[in-house]
Write an enzyme that holds these catalytic residues in place. Structure first.
Site, mmCIF file in Angstrom:
data_model
loop_
_atom_site.group_PDB
_atom_site.id
_atom_site.type_symbol
_atom_site.label_atom_id
_atom_site.label_comp_id
_atom_site.label_asym_id
_atom_site.label_seq_id
_atom_site.Cartn_x
_atom_site.Cartn_y
_atom_site.Cartn_z
ATOM 1 N N TYR A 83 -86.207 7.354 -125.991
ATOM 2 C CA TYR A 83 -86.533 5.594 -125.741
ATOM 3 C C TYR A 83 -85.096 5.698 -124.870
ATOM 4 C CZ TYR A 83 -85.072 0.336 -125.788
ATOM 5 O OH TYR A 83 -84.581 0.207 -125.922
ATOM 6 N N GLU A 104 -85.402 -1.034 -119.829
ATOM 7 C CA GLU A 104 -85.717 -0.663 -120.694
ATOM 8 C C GLU A 104 -87.010 0.276 -120.388
ATOM 9 O OE1 GLU A 104 -86.454 -1.998 -125.451
ATOM 10 O OE2 GLU A 104 -88.080 -2.033 -124.327
#
Ligand code: GDP
Ligand code: MN
Length: 388
Positions: A109, A198
């Site tokens: 991530y 993101e």
């Protein structure tokens, strides 16, 4: 709730990936499809296995069944038929992104967000990708590397190294790719005036290549004037129905979950009213800012949009007259009541310019469902009471 008001315009995954590619970030090859036939054609062109991905402005598509692998063009067509029209967290799927399937070894991530408290961009990186980042932060906070970047200094290679070493990436080849990716993501963030970039998951493929498998980008609304290309990415069909109607009428309107319709002039006053409604035990149904002008027609338009929402049980006006004149707002309320059948009670708090005149106009009209209140708090309490 406030995050929805402040974060700006959400992009679809495929649009975010387009911005990523412009800055050199690695993404899979893909094509947009709006029908099952287009999905099939896209899969034929891409060859081999593909992933059929619902394009909606919410996460968790995978869990909701909106992301499916298809081994053949026929299967892609069938998957597309099943996903198109599906509703994911209230968002109807009208677009699909068909992407060459990746062979995933690990899921990481990586994100950059605007940390408003620190007034700096904030990187977050973890090798525990694929799940919601809030979950990692809650259950495994030591696995999450957080790093601010001073906006005046910009991104430097040491930032990248702090991220990869912080997360314990052992492989040098992997580290090099992630460090470059972080630098490129920072470029996307600053050059697009984003508030969020993101990548979840950022995957390591079986071949050891890093790939942005997902893209979530939010761009600051107030900067869109200098990004024509990004502004053009807005999908007018994506907003809730009332928001679209309001936008067409030039009213600032944001749909929320509760039962009290809130109208005010100025974002600050409206936000305070939302807080007071919550304090009085109610939940706001929307956020509606009449702006500085507050001409009668604007009030009519706003009331038309709000009263049409079946969730709204009572409406509260909180007007502090400055440039806005309370008598003009009162005229708008009267006009609206004449033009449309408004079933909900309307609580009105006027203060400032021509407040008395506004109250006089309303009381002379002898309306049974308009309730004047002297203060914001009393207005909020009354609205909650009437809605209950
Ligand atoms: P989200 O659920 O809305 O965040 O959608 P994502 O784009 O993150 O996809 C959800 C999950 O689907 C990912 O975490 C992957 O596990 C899986 N997925 C997405 N694309 C691929 C792919 O190309 N190959 C494989 N094997 N899985 C994929
Ligand atoms: Mn994702």
């Amino acid at each position: 709730m406030v995050s929805r008001l402040l974060l700006g315009m959400d992009l679809y995954e495929y649009q975010g990936k387009e911005l990523f590619r412009r800055h050199g970030l690695p993404t899979g090859a893909g094509k947009l499809a709006q029908t099952p036939a287009e999905a099939r054609a896209a899969a034929e062109e891409l060859g081999a296995a593909v992933v059929v991905k619902a394009q909606v402005h919410v996460g968790g598509r995978g869990k909701a069944g909106g992301v499916k692998v298809a081994a053949s063009p026929e299967e892609a067509e069938a998957r597309a038929a099943a996903i198109l029209g599906m509703e994911i967290k209230g968002h109807v799927v009208r677009r699909l992104w068909i992407e060459s399937a990746a062979e995933i070894e690990r899921e990481y991530y990586l994100s950059v967000t605007l940390d408003r408290g620190a007034k700096k961009p904030l990187f977050m990186f973890t090798t525990e990708g694929g799940v919601e980042i809030e979950q990692v932060a809650a259950t495994n906070p030591e696995a999450l590397v957080k790093l601010h970047v001073d906006p005046l200094e910009g991104f430097h290679p040491w930032h990248g190294r702090a991220l990869t070493f912080g997360a314990g990436i052992a492989d040098a080849n992997e580290r090099r790719q992630i460090e470059r990716l972080a630098s490129q993501l920072y470029e996307v963030f600053t050059s697009c005036d984003a508030t969020l970039c993101e990548i979840n998951p950022l995957v390591v493929t079986k071949a050891g290549e890093l790939l942005a498998l997902d893209a979530k980008v939010t761009v600051d609304d107030n900067a869109l004037f200098r990004h024509e290309d990004i502004a053009a990415m807005r999908d007018p069909e994506a907003a809730p129905l009332e928001e679209r109607a309001a936008r067409e009428k030039g009213v600032t309107y944001v749909k929320l979950d509760g039962e009290i319709g809130v109208l005010g002039n100025g974002a600050g006053l409206v936000m305070s009213t939302l807080d007071l409604v919550a304090l009085a035990g109610g939940r706001p149904a929307n956020f509606c800012d009449l702006g500085g002008g507050g001409a009668a027609q604007g009030v009519v338009d706003a009331l038309e949009v709000i009263s049409a929402d079946p969730q709204v049980k009572a409406i509260v006006f909180n007007i502090f007259g400055g440039i806005t004149r309370c008598d003009e707002v009162a005229r708008g309320i009267l006009q609206a009541l004449e033009a449309i059948a408004i079933a909900q009670p309307i609580v009105v708090r006027f203060d400032g310019t021509n407040a008395e005149e506004g109250r006089r106009l309303l009381s002379e009209a002898k309306l049974t469902n308009v309730y004047p209140e002297p203060t914001m708090l009393e207005a909020a309490k009354r609205a909650v009471e009437l809605a209950g």
